[in-house]
Design an enzyme around this catalytic site. Structure first.
Site, PDB file in Angstrom:
ATOM      1  N   THR A  35       0.902  -1.123   0.000  1.00  0.00           N
ATOM      2  CA  THR A  35       0.000   0.000   0.000  1.00  0.00           C
ATOM      3  C   THR A  35       0.943   1.174   0.000  1.00  0.00           C
ATOM      4  OG1 THR A  35      -1.597  -1.256   1.219  1.00  0.00           O
ATOM      5  CG2 THR A  35      -1.705   1.115   1.534  1.00  0.00           C
ATOM      6  N   THR A  58      -4.181   1.840  -2.225  1.00  0.00           N
ATOM      7  CA  THR A  58      -3.589   0.514  -2.318  1.00  0.00           C
ATOM      8  C   THR A  58      -4.220  -0.355  -3.389  1.00  0.00           C
ATOM      9  OG1 THR A  58      -3.026  -1.441  -0.989  1.00  0.00           O
ATOM     10  CG2 THR A  58      -5.204  -0.510  -0.627  1.00  0.00           C
ATOM     11  N   ASP A  69      -9.635  -8.515   1.837  1.00  0.00           N
ATOM     12  CA  ASP A  69      -9.825  -7.801   3.104  1.00  0.00           C
ATOM     13  C   ASP A  69     -11.184  -8.106   3.736  1.00  0.00           C
ATOM     14  OD1 ASP A  69      -7.345  -6.697   3.314  1.00  0.00           O
ATOM     15  OD2 ASP A  69      -7.908  -4.678   2.683  1.00  0.00           O
ATOM     16  N   SER A 108     -10.888  -2.059   6.169  1.00  0.00           N
ATOM     17  CA  SER A 108      -9.492  -1.687   5.927  1.00  0.00           C
ATOM     18  C   SER A 108      -8.805  -1.354   7.253  1.00  0.00           C
ATOM     19  CB  SER A 108      -9.468  -0.460   5.015  1.00  0.00           C
ATOM     20  OG  SER A 108      -8.155   0.040   4.885  1.00  0.00           O
ATOM     21  N   GLY A 119       1.114  -1.343   5.224  1.00  0.00           N
ATOM     22  CA  GLY A 119       1.505  -2.454   6.091  1.00  0.00           C
ATOM     23  C   GLY A 119       0.348  -3.296   6.608  1.00  0.00           C
TER      24      GLY A 119
HETATM   25  O1  DON Z   1      -6.867  -1.822   3.466  1.00  0.00           O
HETATM   26  C1  DON Z   1      -6.061  -2.512   4.084  1.00  0.00           C
HETATM   27  O2  DON Z   1      -5.992  -2.530   5.295  1.00  0.00           O
HETATM   28  C2  DON Z   1      -5.086  -3.385   3.308  1.00  0.00           C
HETATM   29  N1  DON Z   1      -5.629  -3.696   2.020  1.00  0.00           N
HETATM   30  C3  DON Z   1      -3.779  -2.686   3.214  1.00  0.00           C
HETATM   31  C4  DON Z   1      -2.742  -3.563   2.555  1.00  0.00           C
HETATM   32  C5  DON Z   1      -1.357  -3.140   2.836  1.00  0.00           C
HETATM   33  O3  DON Z   1      -1.101  -2.184   3.510  1.00  0.00           O
HETATM   34  C6  DON Z   1      -0.283  -4.001   2.286  1.00  0.00           C
HETATM   35  N2  DON Z   1       0.983  -3.343   2.486  1.00  0.00           N
HETATM   36  N3  DON Z   1       1.970  -3.554   2.901  1.00  0.00           N
END
Ligand code: DON
Length: 581
Positions: free
Chosen positions: A389, A407, A431, A460, A482
């Protein structure tokens, strides 16, 4: 010893080299020294990519405000940071105008209409792992929200001095003429997992892997189809993506690959403006993202719990402090799992979760010496409602600010580029709780409230946030990628500044840990923690797992008291580049 014995010296040098490599991989950085933040008088962009940061600065120099700059940065990252920057994904943009008005733009993906509750389960009721499941390929994609989000931000909050087409132009040029491949991008595209994902789909394989002739650092990556898509958006306006040729190309490729998304789904996508969540930490205002992100609510619950302890009297790297951080994380993540989902579909007791009295109740069973176990820590009883992301932050010369996280979910999302568009599609459907109670790619266990449903938004953890000074003016703005670790990265940076007086750069650089209730363990950046501290945490009863590399990639801007200077902090972990003027 090393001097008189050649072997030992060589060995010592080898160990040193290994440690240095591990150290830089871990991004670990002692607190004793940290770079100065980048200091400028007018506008500043802090993003993970210098080319994108510069695009935003140029827009401000031409009279654009922070929102104009943020929109242009989002387009630029879609070209130069394809792992996460996107047109085919979604995210959240928090805006705080210089007059103090704050708002949240929700452009999170929506589930296609064909995505019903059990769409990702096989005949035995298990979550489908490969193609066809919520992680890989066309069926993993939610309806992209980025273009609609930028449209909403542009219509309501841009300066009006630059046109929609002008904000797209720097990205179009980068896509058409190409840009220089950085070491980081070359490494990422060669990475085994990423190359295997992108290699599954003809268009992705051709564009990003050059059919196996990998890009080298210093090479040029051109994306003519993406340039043409950006040009259509310039000419046809934002709706082109949802109803024009781009939409038809996406829908046709979806159909060819048994995807879920139709032209009707694209036409029906809606970005929404929402009221941000507001709370405080030791008298400093906190403004953060409401559902469908869990970020703001979980962050505020943790801060409220931690307010009950005098963290400023503890060493920032002590097991005493890490223990309390982890216990706050454990409890707030248990509540996330139980209570959170898209509030347009299910009841989420946000007000109860971020209430200070509720935090006191959650604090009651924290033992300051012993770890709880996640088996016994269940969700609390809040009062009823009444794998990449990227985050960037912009502050303009007038004091308007944007904190934006968006993301594709995993690195390069679903791996599939919709044929003829150059647009990588997200895999945000992971998610959702594809099967409530079964962990997703981040090991998160979630409830029925985050089950799949047509037109619902997956929960999210993205946490774009503003922290205010006691007089109500903007102090700093921040966020990170993250997955679930995002919320804890934001938490630790806020505590580092508020409780321990670190500069914004030192606060970003400081080592991080993470607890998400289940699995019941602390994950930590391996070389950021001394073995003494780790042993002390173990003896309090914590289970510890070293993360292979680093947690997060945070980008923050702080407004210096007195001078009003913008201080930009980039995350050393990925080589982030704040640029201002
Ligand atoms: O929306 C979210 O929480 C996740 N899709 C974010 C994914 C993410 O941060 C992956 N990165 N390192």
């Amino acid at each position: 010893m090393g001097i008189s014995n050649g072997t030992v010296t060589t060995r010592a040098a080898a160990w040193c080299a290994l440690i240095c490599v591990l150290w830089s991989a871990a991004g670990g950085r002692a607190l004793a020294a940290s770079r100065e933040p980048v200091r400028t008088r007018r506008g500043m962009v802090a993003s993970t990519n210098g080319v994108a940061s510069q695009v935003g600065v140029d827009i401000m120099r031409r009279g654009g405000n922070a929102v104009d700059a943020a929109i242009a940065v989002a387009w630029a990252l879609a070209v130069v940071h394809p792992a996460a920057g996107n047109l085919g994904g979604g995210g959240f943009m928090m805006i705080r105008r210089r007059d103090g008005h704050a708002t949240a733009i929700d452009y999170r993906e929506m589930a296609p209409r064909a995505a019903t509750r059990n769409v990702y389960l096989d005949a035995r009721g298990a979550v489908i792992k490969g193609e066809g499941g919520p992680l890989i390929g066309y069926r993993a994609a939610g309806v992209p929200g980025t273009v609609a989000g930028m449209e909403l931000a542009f219509k309501k909050y841009a300066s009006g001095k630059l046109t929609w087409a002008q904000l797209l132009e720097p990205a179009r040029r980068l896509a058409a003429n190409g840009f220089v491949v950085t070491h980081r991008l070359a490494r990422s595209l060669r990475d085994r997992e990423n190359a295997a994902l992108l290699g599954r789909y003809a268009a992705s394989r051709r564009i990003f892997l050059r059919d196996g002739r990998f890009f080298n650092e210093g090479g040029t990556l051109r994306q003519p189809e993406l340039a043409a898509t950006l040009a259509r958006l310039q000419k046809g306006g934002p709706r082109e993506f949802y109803t024009g040729r781009t939409a038809r190309l996406i829908a046709a490729d979806m159909k060819r690959h048994s995807g879920l998304m139709t032209l009707d789904d694209l036409r029906g996508y809606l970005a929404k403006e929402r009221a941000p969540l507001r709370g405080s930490y030791r008298g400093y205002g906190i403004i953060s993202m409401p559902p469908p992100s869990s970020g703001g609510a979980v962050l505020l619950e943790m801060l409220n719990i931690l307010e009950g302890y005098e963290l400023s009297r503890m060493n920032p790297q002590s097991s005493e402090r890490y223990h309390l951080l982890s216990e706050a994380m454990r409890r707030a993540f248990a509540d996330r799992a139980a209570y959170m989902g898209d509030a347009d579909f299910v009841r989420v007791p946000v007000a109860g979760l971020i209430d200070k009295a509720y935090a006191a109740q959650r604090r009651a069973d924290i033992d300051t010496n012993r770890a709880s176990t996640s088996d016994t820590v269940r969700q609390g009883q809040p009062a009823g409602e009444s794998a990449e992301t990227t985050h960037f932050t912009v502050v303009d010369g007038a004091g308007n600010a944007v904190s934006n996280t968006y993301t594709l979910n995993g690195n390069y999302g679903s791996g599939a580029v919709a044929a003829g568009t150059g647009v990588l599609l997200n895999n945000e459907m992971d998610d959702f709780a594809a099967r409530p109670g079964t962990p997703n790619q981040f090991g998160l266990i979630q409830s029925e409230r985050n089950a799949v449903a047509p037109r619902k938004r997956p929960l999210s953890a993205m946490t774009p946030t503003f922290v205010l000074r006691r007089d109500g003016n903007l102090w700093f703005a921040l966020g990170s990628p993250g997955g679930p670790t995002i919320i804890n990265t934001v938490l630790q940076i806020i505590s580092n500044v508020v409780d321990h007086g670190m500069t914004i750069q030192a606060a970003v650089d400081a080592p991080r840990l993470h607890h998400q209730w289940l699995p019941d363990e602390i994950t930590y950046e391996p070389l950021g923690f001394s073995s003494d501290t780790l042993r002390a945490l173990q003896s309090r009863g914590h289970r510890l797992t070293a993360k292979p590399r680093y947690l997060g990639d945070a980008h923050a801007i702080l407004i210096e008291a007195g001078t009003g200077l913008r201080l930009g902090a980039g995350d050393a972990r990925q080589g982030g580049v704040p640029i201002g003027y």
